[in-house]
Write a protein that holds these residues in place. Structure first.
Motif, PDB file in Angstrom:
ATOM      1  N   MET A 213      58.237  86.451  -0.566  1.00 25.29           N
ATOM      2  CA  MET A 213      58.153  86.698  -2.009  1.00 25.29           C
ATOM      3  C   MET A 213      56.797  87.293  -2.326  1.00 25.29           C
ATOM      4  O   MET A 213      55.821  87.052  -1.606  1.00 25.29           O
ATOM      5  CB  MET A 213      58.323  85.404  -2.809  1.00 25.29           C
ATOM      6  N   ASN A 214      56.726  88.017  -3.449  1.00 23.54           N
ATOM      7  CA  ASN A 214      55.417  88.457  -3.927  1.00 23.54           C
ATOM      8  C   ASN A 214      54.865  87.375  -4.861  1.00 23.54           C
ATOM      9  O   ASN A 214      55.570  86.468  -5.295  1.00 23.54           O
ATOM     10  CB  ASN A 214      55.490  89.830  -4.594  1.00 23.54           C
TER      11      ASN A 214
ATOM     12  N   LEU B 248      46.448  83.636  -7.049  1.00 27.93           N
ATOM     13  CA  LEU B 248      47.256  83.110  -5.950  1.00 27.93           C
ATOM     14  C   LEU B 248      47.216  84.070  -4.754  1.00 27.93           C
ATOM     15  O   LEU B 248      47.083  83.631  -3.613  1.00 27.93           O
ATOM     16  CB  LEU B 248      48.702  82.878  -6.412  1.00 27.93           C
ATOM     17  N   TYR B 249      47.329  85.362  -5.008  1.00 27.03           N
ATOM     18  CA  TYR B 249      47.277  86.367  -3.946  1.00 27.03           C
ATOM     19  C   TYR B 249      45.966  86.242  -3.171  1.00 27.03           C
ATOM     20  O   TYR B 249      45.938  86.217  -1.939  1.00 27.03           O
ATOM     21  CB  TYR B 249      47.404  87.770  -4.559  1.00 27.03           C
ATOM     22  N   SER B 250      44.878  86.128  -3.893  1.00 25.96           N
ATOM     23  CA  SER B 250      43.556  86.000  -3.278  1.00 25.96           C
ATOM     24  C   SER B 250      43.451  84.715  -2.453  1.00 25.96           C
ATOM     25  O   SER B 250      42.904  84.711  -1.351  1.00 25.96           O
ATOM     26  CB  SER B 250      42.491  86.030  -4.362  1.00 25.96           C
TER      27      SER B 250
ATOM     28  N   THR C 205      54.237  89.340   5.356  1.00 23.63           N
ATOM     29  CA  THR C 205      55.388  90.020   5.943  1.00 23.63           C
ATOM     30  C   THR C 205      55.404  91.503   5.619  1.00 23.63           C
ATOM     31  O   THR C 205      55.777  92.316   6.455  1.00 23.63           O
ATOM     32  CB  THR C 205      56.702  89.387   5.448  1.00 23.63           C
ATOM     33  N   ASP C 206      55.009  91.847   4.438  1.00 19.65           N
ATOM     34  CA  ASP C 206      55.013  93.235   3.985  1.00 19.65           C
ATOM     35  C   ASP C 206      53.909  93.355   2.935  1.00 19.65           C
ATOM     36  O   ASP C 206      53.299  92.348   2.539  1.00 19.65           O
ATOM     37  CB  ASP C 206      56.390  93.566   3.374  1.00 19.65           C
ATOM     38  N   ARG C 207      53.672  94.527   2.456  1.00 17.32           N
ATOM     39  CA  ARG C 207      52.632  94.716   1.458  1.00 17.32           C
ATOM     40  C   ARG C 207      52.961  93.910   0.205  1.00 17.32           C
ATOM     41  O   ARG C 207      53.975  94.151  -0.459  1.00 17.32           O
ATOM     42  CB  ARG C 207      52.533  96.193   1.097  1.00 17.32           C
ATOM     43  N   GLY C 208      52.090  92.910  -0.081  1.00 14.97           N
ATOM     44  CA  GLY C 208      52.273  92.078  -1.278  1.00 14.97           C
ATOM     45  C   GLY C 208      53.276  90.947  -1.109  1.00 14.97           C
ATOM     46  O   GLY C 208      53.477  90.175  -2.038  1.00 14.97           O
ATOM     47  N   ASN C 209      53.912  90.821   0.043  1.00 17.48           N
ATOM     48  CA  ASN C 209      54.899  89.756   0.258  1.00 17.48           C
ATOM     49  C   ASN C 209      54.390  88.767   1.310  1.00 17.48           C
ATOM     50  O   ASN C 209      53.786  89.162   2.316  1.00 17.48           O
ATOM     51  CB  ASN C 209      56.228  90.348   0.730  1.00 17.48           C
TER      52      ASN C 209
END
Length: 160
Positions: free
Chosen positions: A104-105, A131-133, A151-155
């Protein structure tokens, strides 16, 4: 170099002799020791008071408290109920990804976490960026032991 011999005399100190204490054996033996009484409270130095006669008064040998004084006993501290610790956004995201088992992003994570009631934003404008940070920081510092994997860009997915 030549060494100079010192001609100074060492300083002498005068010490006054202290008067000798009277031995207990010299005390009048006419008074029989009073029977030990049960203490009113426990001694602050630990255990019960140990009373002895000194100059016609009774004192505790540990804390030097006179026998006639009454000291309030300490009340036991009341046990406070343990507060349930609030889950952080990072912990809530790890729990969510573990349950869903899908990448999930962070925007979707924040929305789902709030909908499930795991965590609510304290009013920040960009909780998804925070949260991303935090997820990236955990991956960087813990490496393979991190709870997340990218897993992927932003996920992100649960690493478990």
């Amino acid at each position: 170099m030549s060494k100079k011999s010192s001609t100074k005399k060492p300083a002498t100190k005068t010490v006054k002799a202290k008067p000798a204490k009277k031995a207990k054996a010299e005390a009048p033996a006419a008074k029989p020791e009073a029977p030990a009484t049960k203490p009113i409270v426990t001694c602050p130095k630990g255990g019960d008071h140990e009373w002895t006669d000194e100059n016609g008064e009774r004192f505790c040998t540990k804390c030097k408290e006179p026998q006639g004084t009454k000291v309030k006993a300490k009340k036991p501290a009341k046990a406070k109920p343990a507060k349930e610790k609030k889950m952080s956004a990072l912990d809530a995201a790890a729990k969510l990804l573990e349950e869903t088992k899908e990448p999930m992003n962070t925007k979707a994570m924040i929305e789902t976490i709030a909908a499930k009631g795991y965590w609510t934003s304290p009013g920040g404008k960009t909780p998804h960026a925070t949260l991303y940070s935090a997820i990236l920081r955990e991956i960087t510092t813990k490496g393979k032991e991190a709870r997340f994997k990218k897993t992927d860009r932003g996920n992100f997915a649960f690493n478990g």
